[in-house]
Design a protein around this motif. Structure first.
Motif, PDB file in Angstrom:
ATOM      1  N   ASP A   8       0.845  -1.178   0.000  1.00 21.89           N
ATOM      2  CA  ASP A   8       0.000   0.000   0.000  1.00 21.89           C
ATOM      3  C   ASP A   8       0.883   1.230   0.000  1.00 21.89           C
ATOM      4  O   ASP A   8       1.400   1.632   1.022  1.00 21.89           O
ATOM      5  N   TYR A   9       1.081   1.818  -1.150  1.00 22.14           N
ATOM      6  CA  TYR A   9       1.936   2.983  -1.274  1.00 22.14           C
ATOM      7  C   TYR A   9       1.117   4.154  -1.772  1.00 22.14           C
ATOM      8  O   TYR A   9       1.535   4.931  -2.609  1.00 22.14           O
ATOM      9  N   ALA A  10      -0.095   4.287  -1.259  1.00 16.51           N
ATOM     10  CA  ALA A  10      -0.975   5.378  -1.653  1.00 16.51           C
ATOM     11  C   ALA A  10      -0.462   6.682  -1.068  1.00 16.51           C
ATOM     12  O   ALA A  10       0.118   6.697   0.010  1.00 16.51           O
ATOM     13  N   PRO A  11      -0.689   7.806  -1.766  1.00 16.38           N
ATOM     14  CA  PRO A  11      -0.220   9.084  -1.257  1.00 16.38           C
ATOM     15  C   PRO A  11      -0.823   9.442   0.092  1.00 16.38           C
ATOM     16  O   PRO A  11      -0.301  10.281   0.785  1.00 16.38           O
ATOM     17  N   THR A  12      -1.926   8.822   0.471  1.00 12.94           N
ATOM     18  CA  THR A  12      -2.535   9.100   1.761  1.00 12.94           C
ATOM     19  C   THR A  12      -1.835   8.346   2.883  1.00 12.94           C
ATOM     20  O   THR A  12      -2.134   8.560   4.026  1.00 12.94           O
ATOM     21  N   SER A  13      -0.908   7.445   2.549  1.00 10.40           N
ATOM     22  CA  SER A  13      -0.138   6.745   3.573  1.00 10.40           C
ATOM     23  C   SER A  13       0.941   7.683   4.099  1.00 10.40           C
ATOM     24  O   SER A  13       0.887   8.885   3.899  1.00 10.40           O
ATOM     25  N   LEU A  78      15.448   4.331  -2.464  1.00 10.82           N
ATOM     26  CA  LEU A  78      14.201   3.574  -2.619  1.00 10.82           C
ATOM     27  C   LEU A  78      13.874   2.812  -1.340  1.00 10.82           C
ATOM     28  O   LEU A  78      12.710   2.730  -0.937  1.00 10.82           O
ATOM     29  N   ALA A  79      14.902   2.269  -0.695  1.00  8.37           N
ATOM     30  CA  ALA A  79      14.690   1.524   0.554  1.00  8.37           C
ATOM     31  C   ALA A  79      14.254   2.447   1.687  1.00  8.37           C
ATOM     32  O   ALA A  79      13.389   2.082   2.497  1.00  8.37           O
ATOM     33  N   GLU A  80      14.814   3.623   1.731  1.00  4.58           N
ATOM     34  CA  GLU A  80      14.464   4.600   2.766  1.00  4.58           C
ATOM     35  C   GLU A  80      12.971   4.918   2.757  1.00  4.58           C
ATOM     36  O   GLU A  80      12.365   5.155   3.797  1.00  4.58           O
ATOM     37  N   HIS A  81      12.375   4.881   1.583  1.00  2.32           N
ATOM     38  CA  HIS A  81      10.956   5.205   1.447  1.00  2.32           C
ATOM     39  C   HIS A  81      10.067   3.958   1.349  1.00  2.32           C
ATOM     40  O   HIS A  81       8.884   4.061   1.046  1.00  2.32           O
ATOM     41  N   GLY A  82      10.657   2.785   1.571  1.00  3.63           N
ATOM     42  CA  GLY A  82       9.871   1.560   1.656  1.00  3.63           C
ATOM     43  C   GLY A  82       9.419   0.967   0.343  1.00  3.63           C
ATOM     44  O   GLY A  82       8.594   0.055   0.321  1.00  3.63           O
ATOM     45  N   VAL A  83       9.965   1.431  -0.766  1.00  2.00           N
ATOM     46  CA  VAL A  83       9.575   0.892  -2.070  1.00  2.00           C
ATOM     47  C   VAL A  83      10.275  -0.435  -2.334  1.00  2.00           C
ATOM     48  O   VAL A  83       9.729  -1.307  -3.011  1.00  2.00           O
ATOM     49  N   ILE A  84      11.478  -0.569  -1.791  1.00  4.81           N
ATOM     50  CA  ILE A  84      12.228  -1.827  -1.878  1.00  4.81           C
ATOM     51  C   ILE A  84      12.835  -2.120  -0.517  1.00  4.81           C
ATOM     52  O   ILE A  84      12.880  -1.251   0.357  1.00  4.81           O
ATOM     53  N   GLU A  85      13.321  -3.348  -0.364  1.00 10.35           N
ATOM     54  CA  GLU A  85      14.206  -3.719   0.736  1.00 10.35           C
ATOM     55  C   GLU A  85      15.522  -4.096   0.071  1.00 10.35           C
ATOM     56  O   GLU A  85      15.536  -4.878  -0.874  1.00 10.35           O
ATOM     57  N   TYR A  86      16.603  -3.532   0.571  1.00  7.92           N
ATOM     58  CA  TYR A  86      17.918  -3.814   0.003  1.00  7.92           C
ATOM     59  C   TYR A  86      18.805  -4.415   1.079  1.00  7.92           C
ATOM     60  O   TYR A  86      19.087  -3.780   2.092  1.00  7.92           O
ATOM     61  N   VAL A  93      17.632  -7.476  -3.663  1.00  2.00           N
ATOM     62  CA  VAL A  93      16.628  -6.424  -3.581  1.00  2.00           C
ATOM     63  C   VAL A  93      15.259  -7.070  -3.645  1.00  2.00           C
ATOM     64  O   VAL A  93      14.998  -7.904  -4.513  1.00  2.00           O
ATOM     65  N   ARG A  94      14.384  -6.681  -2.724  1.00  3.57           N
ATOM     66  CA  ARG A  94      12.995  -7.155  -2.717  1.00  3.57           C
ATOM     67  C   ARG A  94      12.097  -5.965  -2.999  1.00  3.57           C
ATOM     68  O   ARG A  94      12.149  -4.955  -2.323  1.00  3.57           O
ATOM     69  N   TYR A  95      11.261  -6.098  -4.013  1.00  2.00           N
ATOM     70  CA  TYR A  95      10.351  -5.037  -4.427  1.00  2.00           C
ATOM     71  C   TYR A  95       9.153  -4.975  -3.492  1.00  2.00           C
ATOM     72  O   TYR A  95       8.540  -5.984  -3.182  1.00  2.00           O
ATOM     73  N   ARG A  96       8.818  -3.766  -3.040  1.00  2.00           N
ATOM     74  CA  ARG A  96       7.672  -3.530  -2.165  1.00  2.00           C
ATOM     75  C   ARG A  96       6.753  -2.452  -2.723  1.00  2.00           C
ATOM     76  O   ARG A  96       5.894  -1.976  -2.011  1.00  2.00           O
ATOM     77  N   GLY A  97       6.930  -2.034  -3.947  1.00  2.49           N
ATOM     78  CA  GLY A  97       6.217  -0.936  -4.602  1.00  2.49           C
ATOM     79  C   GLY A  97       4.795  -0.721  -4.181  1.00  2.49           C
ATOM     80  O   GLY A  97       4.520  -0.446  -3.027  1.00  2.49           O
ATOM     81  N   GLY A  98       3.887  -0.841  -5.056  1.00  3.01           N
ATOM     82  CA  GLY A  98       2.488  -0.632  -4.758  1.00  3.01           C
ATOM     83  C   GLY A  98       1.770  -0.004  -5.930  1.00  3.01           C
ATOM     84  O   GLY A  98       2.374   0.363  -6.937  1.00  3.01           O
ATOM     85  N   ALA A  99       0.478   0.122  -5.782  1.00  2.00           N
ATOM     86  CA  ALA A  99      -0.372   0.579  -6.879  1.00  2.00           C
ATOM     87  C   ALA A  99      -0.029   1.989  -7.346  1.00  2.00           C
ATOM     88  O   ALA A  99       0.033   2.248  -8.552  1.00  2.00           O
ATOM     89  N   THR A 100       0.202   2.912  -6.420  1.00  2.00           N
ATOM     90  CA  THR A 100       0.490   4.288  -6.813  1.00  2.00           C
ATOM     91  C   THR A 100       1.817   4.378  -7.550  1.00  2.00           C
ATOM     92  O   THR A 100       1.907   5.018  -8.602  1.00  2.00           O
TER      93      THR A 100
END
Length: 116
Positions: A8-13, A78-86, A93-100
């Motif tokens: 869940d990487y919605a801008p409201t998060s 990218l990891a700092e913002h939770g989009v990936i784990e490095y 690298v593990r992708y954690r992206g999301g719909a947004t």
């Protein structure tokens, strides 16, 4: 406020839309994210990502230089913002992206012109 789920990487998060745009502002970060949205996996080795980024956008630099830039600048951001784990130790690298992230990445890809 509850913590966002893994995908869940919605801008409201906890992240703003500005942050998503900042993350997508760099071509190397977009190439990393594009790798995961086009592959059937959410885990990759650093060398795989470097080869992909090198092949997509950095043909003037060596693949080693691209790998160094990824591990020193782009993957930590990218990891700092939770989009990936490095994981630096295993260089995975593990992708954690999301719909947004994926929706905006798709839009940016429509406007990019490949340099070949």
């Amino acid at each position: 406020m509850t913590a966002p789920s893994d995908n869940d990487y919605a801008p409201t998060s906890r992240h703003s839309l500005d942050t998503v745009f900042e993350l997508l502002a760099d071509a190397q970060r977009r190439a990393v994210l594009q790798y995961f949205t086009t592959q059937d996996t959410d885990v990759a080795e650093l060398t795989e990502l470097a080869a992909h980024v090198h092949g997509e956008i950095n043909k003037d630099s060596s693949q080693q230089r691209v790998q160094l830039t990824l591990c020193q600048i782009h993957l930590p951001k990218l990891a700092e913002h939770g989009v990936i784990e490095y994981d630096q130790r295993s260089q995975t690298v593990r992708y954690r992206g999301g719909a947004t992230v994926e929706a905006l990445l798709t839009i940016t890809m429509c406007f990019e012109t490949p340099v070949r």
